[in-house]
Design an enzyme around this catalytic site. Sequence first.
Site, PDB file in Angstrom:
ATOM      1  N   ALA A 115       5.207  26.495  16.887  1.00  0.00           N
ATOM      2  CA  ALA A 115       4.851  25.386  16.175  1.00  0.00           C
ATOM      3  C   ALA A 115       3.536  24.740  16.173  1.00  0.00           C
ATOM      4  CB  ALA A 115       5.913  24.358  16.512  1.00  0.00           C
ATOM      5  N   GLY A 116       2.926  25.213  17.149  1.00  0.00           N
ATOM      6  CA  GLY A 116       1.476  24.711  17.347  1.00  0.00           C
ATOM      7  C   GLY A 116       0.545  24.850  16.364  1.00  0.00           C
ATOM      8  N   ASN A 165      -7.902  56.526 -20.358  1.00  0.00           N
ATOM      9  CA  ASN A 165      -6.419  55.986 -20.412  1.00  0.00           C
ATOM     10  C   ASN A 165      -6.261  54.605 -20.964  1.00  0.00           C
ATOM     11  OD1 ASN A 165      -7.844  55.212 -18.131  1.00  0.00           O
ATOM     12  ND2 ASN A 165      -6.275  54.981 -16.839  1.00  0.00           N
ATOM     13  N   ARG A 220      -8.119  25.489  17.356  1.00  0.00           N
ATOM     14  CA  ARG A 220      -9.381  25.994  17.723  1.00  0.00           C
ATOM     15  C   ARG A 220      -9.848  27.180  17.088  1.00  0.00           C
ATOM     16  NH1 ARG A 220      -8.454  26.329  24.000  1.00  0.00           N
ATOM     17  NH2 ARG A 220      -6.380  25.841  23.171  1.00  0.00           N
TER      18      ARG A 220
HETATM   19  C1  UD1 Z   1       1.227  26.883  27.962  1.00  0.00           C
HETATM   20  C2  UD1 Z   1       1.791  26.376  29.290  1.00  0.00           C
HETATM   21  C3  UD1 Z   1       1.045  26.833  30.401  1.00  0.00           C
HETATM   22  C4  UD1 Z   1       0.573  28.298  30.253  1.00  0.00           C
HETATM   23  C5  UD1 Z   1       0.097  28.734  28.778  1.00  0.00           C
HETATM   24  C6  UD1 Z   1       0.093  30.214  28.808  1.00  0.00           C
HETATM   25  C7  UD1 Z   1       3.150  24.495  28.886  1.00  0.00           C
HETATM   26  C8  UD1 Z   1       3.023  22.946  29.232  1.00  0.00           C
HETATM   27  N1  UD1 Z   1       1.931  24.883  29.285  1.00  0.00           N
HETATM   28  O1  UD1 Z   1       0.030  25.996  28.005  1.00  0.00           O
HETATM   29  O2  UD1 Z   1       1.578  26.516  31.946  1.00  0.00           O
HETATM   30  O3  UD1 Z   1      -0.251  28.723  31.235  1.00  0.00           O
HETATM   31  O4  UD1 Z   1       1.067  28.087  28.026  1.00  0.00           O
HETATM   32  O5  UD1 Z   1       0.502  30.768  27.574  1.00  0.00           O
HETATM   33  O6  UD1 Z   1       3.840  25.041  28.333  1.00  0.00           O
HETATM   34  N2  UD1 Z   1       4.064  24.878  20.800  1.00  0.00           N
HETATM   35  C9  UD1 Z   1       5.093  24.537  20.129  1.00  0.00           C
HETATM   36  N3  UD1 Z   1       5.438  23.198  19.946  1.00  0.00           N
HETATM   37  C10 UD1 Z   1       4.782  22.364  20.816  1.00  0.00           C
HETATM   38  C11 UD1 Z   1       3.656  22.724  21.500  1.00  0.00           C
HETATM   39  C12 UD1 Z   1       3.529  24.176  21.467  1.00  0.00           C
HETATM   40  O7  UD1 Z   1       5.812  25.401  19.553  1.00  0.00           O
HETATM   41  O8  UD1 Z   1       4.741  21.118  20.567  1.00  0.00           O
HETATM   42  C13 UD1 Z   1       3.948  26.257  21.084  1.00  0.00           C
HETATM   43  C14 UD1 Z   1       2.590  26.753  20.445  1.00  0.00           C
HETATM   44  O9  UD1 Z   1       2.494  27.206  19.318  1.00  0.00           O
HETATM   45  C15 UD1 Z   1       2.302  28.076  21.360  1.00  0.00           C
HETATM   46  C16 UD1 Z   1       3.245  27.697  22.505  1.00  0.00           C
HETATM   47  O10 UD1 Z   1       3.903  26.748  22.400  1.00  0.00           O
HETATM   48  O11 UD1 Z   1       2.569  29.069  20.952  1.00  0.00           O
HETATM   49  C17 UD1 Z   1       2.193  27.345  23.887  1.00  0.00           C
HETATM   50  O12 UD1 Z   1       1.534  26.180  23.434  1.00  0.00           O
HETATM   51  P1  UD1 Z   1       0.105  25.988  23.874  1.00  0.00           P
HETATM   52  O13 UD1 Z   1      -0.285  24.531  23.222  1.00  0.00           O
HETATM   53  O14 UD1 Z   1      -0.808  26.949  23.393  1.00  0.00           O
HETATM   54  O15 UD1 Z   1       0.080  25.725  25.649  1.00  0.00           O
HETATM   55  P2  UD1 Z   1      -0.845  26.171  26.563  1.00  0.00           P
HETATM   56  O16 UD1 Z   1      -1.802  24.872  26.467  1.00  0.00           O
HETATM   57  O17 UD1 Z   1      -1.441  27.481  26.397  1.00  0.00           O
END
Ligand code: UD1
Length: 450
Positions: A10-11, A384, A15
Amino acid sequence: MKITAIILAAGQGTRMKSRLPKVLHNLCGQPLLSYPLRAAMTVSDQTPVVVIGHGAEEVQKAVGSMARFAIQEQQLGTAHAVLAASEQVAGHTDLVLIINADLPLLTAQTVERLVEVQKRNEGPLTILTACSSEARGFGRIIRSEDGNVEAIVEEAQATPEQLALGELNVGVYCARDDWLWNALRRVEKSPKGEYYLTDIVQIAVADHLNVATVPVSELSETVGINNRVHLAEAEALMRRRINQRWMEEGVTMVDPQTVYIDTEVRIGRDTVIYPNTMLKGHTVIDEGCVLGPNSVIEDTQIGKGCHVIASFLESAIMEDGSEIGPYGHLRKGAHLGKGVHLGNFGEVKDSYLGPGTKMGHFSYIGNATIGENVNIGCGTITCNYDGVKKHPTVIEDDVFIGSDTMLVAPVRVGKGAHTGAGAVITHDVPPETTVVGVPARPLHKKSTSE
Ligand code: UD1
Ligand code: CA
């Protein structure tokens, strides 16, 4: 044991600086999201649930029926994201597998190991870890003196000592369904205002429950995608993996660094691929072909023993023993029968060329049906298009089309007929007849009056 996967997607992926949702960016011919979906589908026979928010409609459209969807209206963190899937998952499964959507290099084997460890775990949770000096913003795994996992600390909240720890949280978890949902509801807001999924580790530990860990097999599996530099890194790694797999399956690559093969492509044994060749989309290549150098082959089926040299093929079919190039172009709907020879500077679109037909040089064939053993002379064109509509051309078996013939469609050339060099064919040509001139007429014996 029932296993259900939840993929967090959902993120926003800020970046990436893109209009396209991050998970729909392309990696070796597939959207990023398709990779965790594939891994999930290998270990579980339940349809995975994808949590979507940013670009929800687009993501849903791209994934289609491969998954179910749960909407997270506001992105309040990963724990909150998992909860969005509770209605569809809680109580309907034994184990819940949670995968961050931005980990395309994660292998199904690793996910399988994670699930296997959780099946044997007395505690409710197993997490995937990696040891690396390059933290890439990942959460750190905190262990007690006796080696048990105590918590995951996010980089933003970590102390300098914690930041120095080399064991990282990859972002893949397997939890018992009868424990997970209640634990998620106990997660408190972080100082950053998000609900962190990683906090369920401390919750388990506080209840004296065991959290198991599984290390990744290879560090490359942990490459997450946050920007386009990471995307290119992942592409290079994935490409190397794909090429290695096909070489192990019996495909020769003269210089694998210059060969680009999409994830869904299939290739038969003893096919040789020369440099600067791209095999894209749903291309299928049979055994013993020679491809390249300098060819792009997309969504095309190629039979046994075919040759493609410096040519561009899209949505086409080449049957056994046919060849094209150098500098050939097969467009959508081009179909070369067995043993067809297409030489340089030929273009074929929406047409069938029967077995043994030859088209050596500089020709355009569109909307045509061509029989067996036809010779298409240099510079032949199917005219054609009349500016409004496309019209068909039919050339029957054993026809000889002379150089520079224009076939003004709709038109039919009967079996065994000949056309003279430079003929412009405006009317159907009867079988076994020779036509010449502009407009073309049957060639008669000299009349006595002349
Ligand atoms: C997250 C982990 C971190 C891990 C890292 C590795 C948490 C708090 N942290 O951090 O420990 O090392 O992944 O991949 O989980 N997403 C949602 N809804 C939200 C927020 C995020 O669906 O409200 C999804 C994003 O689209 C993404 C995934 O969850 O696919 C991870 O979110 P992201 O913000 O990338 O977390 P990181 O900061 O990478
Ligand atoms: Ca991430």
